[in-house]
Design an enzyme around this catalytic site. Structure first.
Site, PDB file in Angstrom:
ATOM      1  N   TYR A   1       0.858  -1.196   0.000  1.00  0.00           N
ATOM      2  CA  TYR A   1       0.000   0.000   0.000  1.00  0.00           C
ATOM      3  C   TYR A   1       0.896   1.248   0.000  1.00  0.00           C
ATOM      4  O   TYR A   1       0.687   2.175  -0.785  1.00  0.00           O
ATOM      5  CB  TYR A   1      -0.897  -0.042   1.239  1.00  0.00           C
ATOM      6  CG  TYR A   1      -1.823   1.139   1.409  1.00  0.00           C
ATOM      7  CD1 TYR A   1      -3.049   1.174   0.761  1.00  0.00           C
ATOM      8  CD2 TYR A   1      -1.481   2.206   2.237  1.00  0.00           C
ATOM      9  CE1 TYR A   1      -3.916   2.257   0.933  1.00  0.00           C
ATOM     10  CE2 TYR A   1      -2.333   3.288   2.410  1.00  0.00           C
ATOM     11  CZ  TYR A   1      -3.554   3.309   1.760  1.00  0.00           C
ATOM     12  OH  TYR A   1      -4.400   4.384   1.927  1.00  0.00           O
TER      13      TYR A   1
ATOM     14  N   LYS B   1       1.136   4.297  -2.778  1.00  0.00           N
ATOM     15  CA  LYS B   1       0.814   5.688  -2.441  1.00  0.00           C
ATOM     16  C   LYS B   1       2.015   6.602  -2.700  1.00  0.00           C
ATOM     17  O   LYS B   1       1.848   7.762  -3.088  1.00  0.00           O
ATOM     18  CB  LYS B   1       0.336   5.782  -0.988  1.00  0.00           C
ATOM     19  CG  LYS B   1      -0.999   5.067  -0.759  1.00  0.00           C
ATOM     20  CD  LYS B   1      -2.102   5.728  -1.561  1.00  0.00           C
ATOM     21  CE  LYS B   1      -3.459   5.098  -1.394  1.00  0.00           C
ATOM     22  NZ  LYS B   1      -4.500   5.777  -2.195  1.00  0.00           N
TER      23      LYS B   1
ATOM     24  N   ILE C   1      -8.334   8.799   8.553  1.00  0.00           N
ATOM     25  CA  ILE C   1      -9.633   9.436   8.334  1.00  0.00           C
ATOM     26  C   ILE C   1     -10.727   8.425   8.685  1.00  0.00           C
ATOM     27  O   ILE C   1     -10.609   7.241   8.334  1.00  0.00           O
ATOM     28  CB  ILE C   1      -9.767   9.858   6.835  1.00  0.00           C
ATOM     29  CG1 ILE C   1      -8.553  10.697   6.384  1.00  0.00           C
ATOM     30  CG2 ILE C   1     -11.080  10.604   6.600  1.00  0.00           C
ATOM     31  CD1 ILE C   1      -8.295  11.980   7.141  1.00  0.00           C
TER      32      ILE C   1
HETATM   33  N1  LIG Z   1      -9.526   6.301   5.267  1.00  0.00           N
HETATM   34  C1  LIG Z   1      -8.288   6.696   5.497  1.00  0.00           C
HETATM   35  O1  LIG Z   1      -7.843   6.809   6.646  1.00  0.00           O
HETATM   36  C2  LIG Z   1      -7.368   7.010   4.355  1.00  0.00           C
HETATM   37  C3  LIG Z   1      -6.127   7.588   4.656  1.00  0.00           C
HETATM   38  C4  LIG Z   1      -5.257   7.910   3.623  1.00  0.00           C
HETATM   39  C5  LIG Z   1      -5.628   7.676   2.322  1.00  0.00           C
HETATM   40  N2  LIG Z   1      -6.830   7.100   2.049  1.00  0.00           N
HETATM   41  C6  LIG Z   1      -7.159   6.855   0.645  1.00  0.00           C
HETATM   42  O2  LIG Z   1      -8.373   7.501   0.327  1.00  0.00           O
HETATM   43  C7  LIG Z   1      -9.052   6.751  -0.676  1.00  0.00           C
HETATM   44  C8  LIG Z   1     -10.479   6.481  -0.224  1.00  0.00           C
HETATM   45  O3  LIG Z   1     -10.440   5.783   1.002  1.00  0.00           O
HETATM   46  P1  LIG Z   1     -11.759   5.498   1.863  1.00  0.00           P
HETATM   47  O4  LIG Z   1     -11.331   5.485   3.267  1.00  0.00           O
HETATM   48  O5  LIG Z   1     -12.861   6.377   1.424  1.00  0.00           O
HETATM   49  O6  LIG Z   1     -12.041   3.976   1.436  1.00  0.00           O
HETATM   50  P2  LIG Z   1     -13.403   3.156   1.291  1.00  0.00           P
HETATM   51  O7  LIG Z   1     -14.504   3.770   2.086  1.00  0.00           O
HETATM   52  O8  LIG Z   1     -12.995   1.744   1.548  1.00  0.00           O
HETATM   53  O9  LIG Z   1     -13.736   3.318  -0.262  1.00  0.00           O
HETATM   54  C9  LIG Z   1     -12.922   2.786  -1.266  1.00  0.00           C
HETATM   55  C10 LIG Z   1     -13.568   3.068  -2.611  1.00  0.00           C
HETATM   56  O10 LIG Z   1     -12.677   2.658  -3.657  1.00  0.00           O
HETATM   57  C11 LIG Z   1     -13.399   1.855  -4.594  1.00  0.00           C
HETATM   58  N3  LIG Z   1     -12.462   0.924  -5.242  1.00  0.00           N
HETATM   59  C12 LIG Z   1     -11.513   0.143  -4.678  1.00  0.00           C
HETATM   60  N4  LIG Z   1     -10.851  -0.533  -5.636  1.00  0.00           N
HETATM   61  C13 LIG Z   1     -11.383  -0.169  -6.822  1.00  0.00           C
HETATM   62  C14 LIG Z   1     -11.122  -0.519  -8.180  1.00  0.00           C
HETATM   63  N5  LIG Z   1     -10.163  -1.397  -8.517  1.00  0.00           N
HETATM   64  N6  LIG Z   1     -11.866   0.061  -9.148  1.00  0.00           N
HETATM   65  C15 LIG Z   1     -12.843   0.954  -8.845  1.00  0.00           C
HETATM   66  N7  LIG Z   1     -13.138   1.331  -7.583  1.00  0.00           N
HETATM   67  C16 LIG Z   1     -12.414   0.753  -6.579  1.00  0.00           C
HETATM   68  C17 LIG Z   1     -14.458   1.161  -3.732  1.00  0.00           C
HETATM   69  O11 LIG Z   1     -15.524   0.714  -4.545  1.00  0.00           O
HETATM   70  P3  LIG Z   1     -15.991  -0.836  -4.456  1.00  0.00           P
HETATM   71  O12 LIG Z   1     -16.367  -1.049  -3.024  1.00  0.00           O
HETATM   72  O13 LIG Z   1     -17.130  -0.922  -5.405  1.00  0.00           O
HETATM   73  O14 LIG Z   1     -14.782  -1.635  -4.873  1.00  0.00           O
HETATM   74  C18 LIG Z   1     -14.876   2.313  -2.812  1.00  0.00           C
HETATM   75  O15 LIG Z   1     -15.769   3.173  -3.514  1.00  0.00           O
HETATM   76  C19 LIG Z   1      -8.229   5.494  -0.914  1.00  0.00           C
HETATM   77  O16 LIG Z   1      -7.402   5.675  -2.042  1.00  0.00           O
HETATM   78  C20 LIG Z   1      -7.383   5.384   0.347  1.00  0.00           C
HETATM   79  O17 LIG Z   1      -6.183   4.707   0.108  1.00  0.00           O
HETATM   80  C21 LIG Z   1      -7.714   6.762   3.029  1.00  0.00           C
END
Ligand SMILES: NC(=O)c1ccc[n+]([C@@H]2O[C@H](COP(=O)([O-])OP(=O)(O)OC[C@H]3O[C@@H](n4cnc5c(N)ncnc54)[C@H](OP(=O)(O)O)[C@@H]3O)[C@@H](O)[C@H]2O)c1
Length: 251
Positions: free
Chosen positions: A163, A167, A196
């Site tokens: 991961y 990133k 987050i």
């Molecule tokens: N939450 C945190 O603390 C955090 C911190 C730093 C960075 N981020 C980044 O922020 C972004 C969003 O995170 P989140 O916390 O909102 O995650 P989340 O609630 O788990 O949502 C992930 C989203 O990505 C979609 N997805 C995953 N793989 C995919 C693919 N191959 N093709 C199309 N869609 C795909 C999922 O759709 P499906 O369910 O339909 O697959 C879902 O809509 C991510 O890139 C994550 O790495 C998050």
């Protein structure tokens, strides 16, 4: 009267059925943009679209009508991006937010899981930038791409090596493209969130971890959406890499 800074613009947001992606989509819709919610699972996208209509309502005083929609794709598949740009001709903003997390030591991570992480988190962002920027360049009206990276690109946490690599790769891509695409008026930026509150971090928000964060709490998805909206609107933001981690990067 409300200000609709993004009125008349079209934004594609991947991962828009997830916590952060949906908050970004809502923010863009509230500011007057037409939003395409993109992700893998149709039913989740349909629910998110219904929620978007419910929560953003009919903006009052907006002169240019909005039209929101969904697009189902696996971001790691280049051909599926071709389908997205065929269906959506006038994209002004691309937010690459789709992503998957990892919780396993590298030595215990299967090659299949590694390939999936690379596909969703890095190959998908490269394909998205390439395909959408090509359309933006041909349209000659500029545009802006915002990649959602992670603090783990810089900060070691056990069980997140692949991961972290994806990133960090997104940040390299952002910087390289901010130079390469500027000639087309396309700006490329990144947000680097810490922890987050979303499904991805469910169960992680224990007191020990929160104590390590200088501000003492996880961030909210709408705080990330604020940063993305800022990068979209600020015409001088290019290769702007914005940390939003409550100060955890300083520890
Ligand atoms: N939450 C945190 O603390 C955090 C911190 C730093 C960075 N981020 C980044 O922020 C972004 C969003 O995170 P989140 O916390 O909102 O995650 P989340 O609630 O788990 O949502 C992930 C989203 O990505 C979609 N997805 C995953 N793989 C995919 C693919 N191959 N093709 C199309 N869609 C795909 C999922 O759709 P499906 O369910 O339909 O697959 C879902 O809509 C991510 O890139 C994550 O790495 C998050």
């Amino acid at each position: 009267m409300a200000s609709y800074a993004l009125a008349g613009k079209k934004a594609v947001i991947t991962g828009a059925s997830g916590g952060i992606g949906f908050a970004i989509a809502s923010r863009f819709a509230k500011e007057g943009a037409s939003v395409v919610l993109a992700g893998r699972t149709r039913s989740k996208l349909e629910q998110s679209l219904a929620r978007l209509h419910e929560t953003t309502g009919e903006p009052r005083g907006l002169q240019i009508p909005q039209s929101h929609g969904i697009h189902c794709l696996d971001v790691g598949e280049g051909k599926e991006w071709e389908g997205l740009v065929k269906e959506n001709k006038e994209i002004d903003y691309l937010v690459n937010c789709a992503g998957e997390s990892q919780a396993s030591l590298l030595l215990r991570t299967s090659q299949e899981v590694i390939q999936n992480l690379l596909a969703s988190n890095l190959r998908g962002v490269i394909f998205g930038c390439k395909t959408v920027a090509k359309q933006m360049a041909a349209r000659r009206r500029g545009g802006c791409i915002i990649n959602i990276s992670s603090l783990l690109a810089h900060k070691a946490v056990i069980g997140t090596s692949v991961y972290a690599a994806t990133k960090a790769g997104q940040l390299g891509l952002t910087t390289a493209l901010s130079l390469e695409l500027a000639q087309h008026g396309i700006r490329v930026n990144a947000v680097v969130p810490g922890y987050i509150e979303t499904d991805m971090t469910e169960g992680l928000a224990n007191k020990e971890l929160q104590k390590k964060i200088p501000l003492g709490r996880f961030g909210t998805a709408s705080e990330i959406a604020d940063a993305v909206a800022f990068l979209a609107k600020n015409e001088y933001a290019n290769n702007c890499i914005l940390n939003l981690d409550g100060g955890l990067s300083a520890v």
